[in-house]
Each structure stands twice: as structure tokens, then as C-alpha cells.
Design a protein around this motif. Structure first.
Motif, PDB file in Angstrom:
ATOM      1  N   VAL A   1       6.823   3.926  -2.358  1.00 17.07           N
ATOM      2  CA  VAL A   1       8.217   3.990  -1.891  1.00 17.07           C
ATOM      3  C   VAL A   1       9.036   4.899  -2.811  1.00 17.07           C
TER       4      VAL A   1
ATOM      5  N   ASP B   1       3.867   2.264  -7.900  1.00 15.90           N
ATOM      6  CA  ASP B   1       4.194   1.799  -6.549  1.00 15.90           C
ATOM      7  C   ASP B   1       5.340   2.589  -5.927  1.00 15.90           C
TER       8      ASP B   1
ATOM      9  N   ARG C   1      -3.375   5.429  -1.115  1.00 17.12           N
ATOM     10  CA  ARG C   1      -2.035   4.905  -0.778  1.00 17.12           C
ATOM     11  C   ARG C   1      -1.424   5.827   0.284  1.00 17.12           C
ATOM     12  N   GLU C   2      -0.243   5.474   0.728  1.00 12.36           N
ATOM     13  CA  GLU C   2       0.448   6.386   1.636  1.00 12.36           C
ATOM     14  C   GLU C   2       1.928   6.443   1.321  1.00 12.36           C
ATOM     15  N   VAL C   3       2.564   7.523   1.757  1.00 11.68           N
ATOM     16  CA  VAL C   3       4.016   7.673   1.637  1.00 11.68           C
ATOM     17  C   VAL C   3       4.522   7.969   3.030  1.00 11.68           C
ATOM     18  N   CYS C   4       5.582   7.303   3.433  1.00 11.99           N
ATOM     19  CA  CYS C   4       6.099   7.547   4.784  1.00 11.99           C
ATOM     20  C   CYS C   4       6.726   8.919   4.916  1.00 11.99           C
TER      21      CYS C   4
ATOM     22  N   ASN D   1       0.814  -1.221   0.000  1.00 12.05           N
ATOM     23  CA  ASN D   1       0.000   0.000   0.000  1.00 12.05           C
ATOM     24  C   ASN D   1       0.847   1.270   0.000  1.00 12.05           C
ATOM     25  N   GLU D   2       2.056   1.129   0.548  1.00 10.97           N
ATOM     26  CA  GLU D   2       2.906   2.312   0.658  1.00 10.97           C
ATOM     27  C   GLU D   2       3.642   2.613  -0.648  1.00 10.97           C
TER      28      GLU D   2
ATOM     29  N   ARG E   1       2.594  13.082  -1.205  1.00  7.02           N
ATOM     30  CA  ARG E   1       1.830  12.510  -0.081  1.00  7.02           C
ATOM     31  C   ARG E   1       0.340  12.782  -0.261  1.00  7.02           C
TER      32      ARG E   1
ATOM     33  N   LYS F   1      13.203   6.156   1.129  1.00  4.22           N
ATOM     34  CA  LYS F   1      13.597   4.946   1.856  1.00  4.22           C
ATOM     35  C   LYS F   1      14.846   4.307   1.250  1.00  4.22           C
TER      36      LYS F   1
END
Ligand code: PEP
Ligand code: MN
Length: 338
Positions: A96, A293, A335-338, A93-94, A327, A123
Motif C-alpha cells: 500500500v 508492506d 506481492r502486488e500494488v494496485c 499481500n498488497e 509494481r 491509496k
């Protein structure tokens, strides 16, 4: 073809199918999904009679794969693949982000780049140590010294690494230092290199050739998968077109097309796709909106002095803004981004 096992089949049933495949001189490829076990049979062009499998216990159906790529296809594996790289998951889901300079140039440049991209939320640290340059007179990379600097900067900032490998004889040394092996656009159809990385278990970032179709990209992925390495991440990085304003033409539709055809994750490289720093943010946002992704982005502490691809490299502040902007898009598409 693929052999779909019944939901209530057991390990013994699967074992006898695998044995049968091998006894016929074919290579089985096992895919154990959450609900179903699927076995791929790749036959080097030889015909296989489905009946020999249909009579075996536990076999539900035998389905031909109509695409020329087999193991890379959604028919072979319906669930999207998630590639794990030292605690980072690509294809989940994240979203990257991999970022860093085009080339590893020196220690200070790498430490500054790594700190910038890590702080902003990337990352994985990128940086080429072996550079496949269009001109033999352009900077060719620092080689092993570059790999060491990349790794040092990544470790110091809690990042993983991705770097390009340009020849089968360099696969071992790049594996020693890097978490992901990058196959560049110019080498997408270097089959000896694809086989060599396919024999490792390292995740491979396979970039689309600048004059390659999506099917050719998936066929190149197939080489890696068929050699035993399931950890392939695809990358759309723009293709040649008649449009001279951008370095390449970002084929944004390649993202949903790959998602339809394949279970493999796909990321986008907006830097090589556009060739211009001012276009990288918009291209990144469109990539995430289209379902990519992740992204691989060139960032340099001082792009004017970069030894390669300065014009498309983001300044540290621009990269931080980009992370902030994507984001929002990621959230909008679930989705998400850290
Ligand atoms: C790179 O990532 O620096 C690079 C050379 O990319 P590509 O192979 O897509 O041209
Ligand atoms: Mn570059």
C-alpha cells in the motif's frame, strides 16, 4: 507470558482463564487466531506463577515472552496483523502506498497532489497539518484548516488520509478528520501521546525515532497496544548516522528484523530516509524487495515552492514512474500494488 489454549478448548475455558487473570490483578489480552487462541498476560513487572493457569481446563501451555515487548511480539501473535483502513488493508499481500505533500499548504496544492497520487495508484493521502519543525521559525502547519483541506482532497479522489498528531490534546480533532493517526519520529517516545492514541481505535502509523533502536520502536508500539488499540503500523524512516550525504540512513534491515520479531505491518518512508528526490525511487524499490508492506512518499505539484521538505518531494511524473517501478519489484517478491 502467554497462555496458549488447546485447539479443542471452548469459550467457557477461555472465559475462566480471563477471569483468573483479572482476579490476580493483571490485564488479559486476547488474540484469536485462525488455529489457536492465545491470551497475553502483562504483569507490570510482578511475577506470575504459570501453575495457576496450567491447572485450568483448556489450557495447553504457558510460555514466557522473553522480549521486553509482549503484545507486539510474534510469540504473542504468530499470524501477521492486517490493519484495515476504510477498505484498504495494510499488512496483507498488497503493498500500500501513502503519498502527498509534507505539509498541507493550500486547497489547490492538496487537490492537485491528491489527483496525481490517486491516478498513479496510491491509496492514502498524506499531508501534515501540525508540523513538528526543528526550528520554531519554520512553517508550523495550517492546523484544523489543514485537516479540512486534506480530507476534502482525499474524499474528492477516493483516498484515505494519514496525518500527524503532535500532542495528546489534538488527538480528538485529528481523529475527526483523518483515517490514520501518524506519530512522527520526534514523538516516538512521547508516552503521553502514545497512551492517548492507544485509547482510540484509529489505526496509528508509528514512525521510528531518528535515534531509536528497533527494540525501542517496538516498545513504543507496545504502549499503544497495551492501551487497547491493536491497529499499529510501524514505519522505518531512516536513522541518524555519521553519513552526511543523505538526510538519514535508511535501515533497510529493520524491515526483515521487524518481520521476525513482530506481527505488526511495517512500511518505509524513503523521503525522510534519504532527504533527496533523486534517491527516493531506489530506496522505495529496495524497501519493497526487503518485504515492506508499503511506502509513505512525499509528492508535491511544485517542490521548489514547498513550505517544507521540497528537496525530497517527488514531482508528479516522478511519482507515477515510481509506482510503475515498484509494481515490478512487488510482483517479483510475490506481492502486488494496485
Ligand atoms: C513527516 O512525515 O513529514 C515527518 C515529519 O516525518 P518524520 O517524523 O519521520 O521526521
Ligand atoms: Mn516531511
Amino acid at each position: 507470558m502467554i497462555i496458549v489454549m488447546k485447539t479443542d478448548s471452548n469459550l467457557k475455558d477461555t472465559g475462566s482463564v480471563l477471569k483468573k487473570i483479572e482476579s490476580l490483578g493483571f490485564k488479559p489480552h486476547l488474540s484469536t487466531g485462525a488455529r489457536k487462541t492465545i491470551i497475553g498476560v502483562v504483569g507490570n513487572g510482578k511475577k506470575i506463577d504459570p501453575e495457576v493457569f496450567l491447572v485450568l481446563p483448556g489450557v495447553e501451555s504457558v510460555v514466557p515472552i522473553l522480549h521486553p515487548f509482549k503484545l507486539a511480539s510474534r510469540e504473542f501473535k504468530n499470524e501477521s496483523s492486517v490493519i484495515h483502513v476504510n477498505g484498504v488493508s495494510i499488512g496483507g499481500n498488497e503493498v500500500v502506498v501513502m503519498a502527498g505533500p509534507c505539509s498541507v499548504e493550500n486547497r489547490t496544492q492538496m487537490l492537485l497532489s491528491a489527483e496525481t497520487v490517486a491516478k498513479a495508484g496510491a491509496k492514502i493521502l498524506r499531508g501534515g497539518a501540525y508540523k513538528p519543525r526543528t526550528s520554531p521559525y519554520s512553517f508550523q502547519g495550517l492546523g484544523e484548516e489543514g485537516l479540512k483541506l486534506l480530507k476534502e482532497a482525499a474524499v474528492a479522489n477516493g483516498l484515505c488520509t494519514v496525518t500527524e498528531v503532535i500532542s495528546p490534546r489534538l488527538v480528538d480533532i485529528v481523529c475527526e478528520y483523518s483515517d490514520i493517526l501518524q506519530i512522527g519520529a520526534r514523538n516516538m517516545q512521547n508516552y503521553a501521546l502514545l497512551e492517548a492514541v492507544g485509547k482510540t481505535s484509529k489505526p496509528v502509523l508509528l514512525k521510528r525515532g531518528m535515534m531509536s533502536t528497533i527494540e525501542e520502536l517496538l516498545m513504543s508500539a507496545e504502549y499503544i497496544l497495551a492501551n487497547g488499540n491493536p491497529n499499529v503500523i510501524l514505519c522505518e524512516r531512516g536513522i541518524r548516522s555519521f553519513e552526511p550525504y543523505t538526510r538519514n540512513t535508511l535501515d533497510i534491515a529493520a524491515v526483515p528484523v521487524v518481520k521476525q520479531l513482530s506481527h505488526l505491518p511495517i512500511i518505509v518512508d524513503p523521503s525522510h530516509a534519504t532527504g533527496k528526490r533523486s534517491l527516493v525511487n531506489a530506496a522505495s524499490r529496495s524497501a519493497i524487495a526487503a518485504g515492506a508492506d508499503g511506502l509513505i512518499i512525499e509528492v508535491h505539484p511544485n517542490p521548489e515552492e514547498a513550505l517544507s521538505d521540497g528537496a525530497q518531494s517527488l514531482l508528479p511524473d516522478e511519482f507515477t514512474t515510481l509506482m510503475h517501478d515498484i509494481r515490478k519489484i512487488a510482483l517479483a517478491v510475490g506481492r502486488e500494488v494496485c
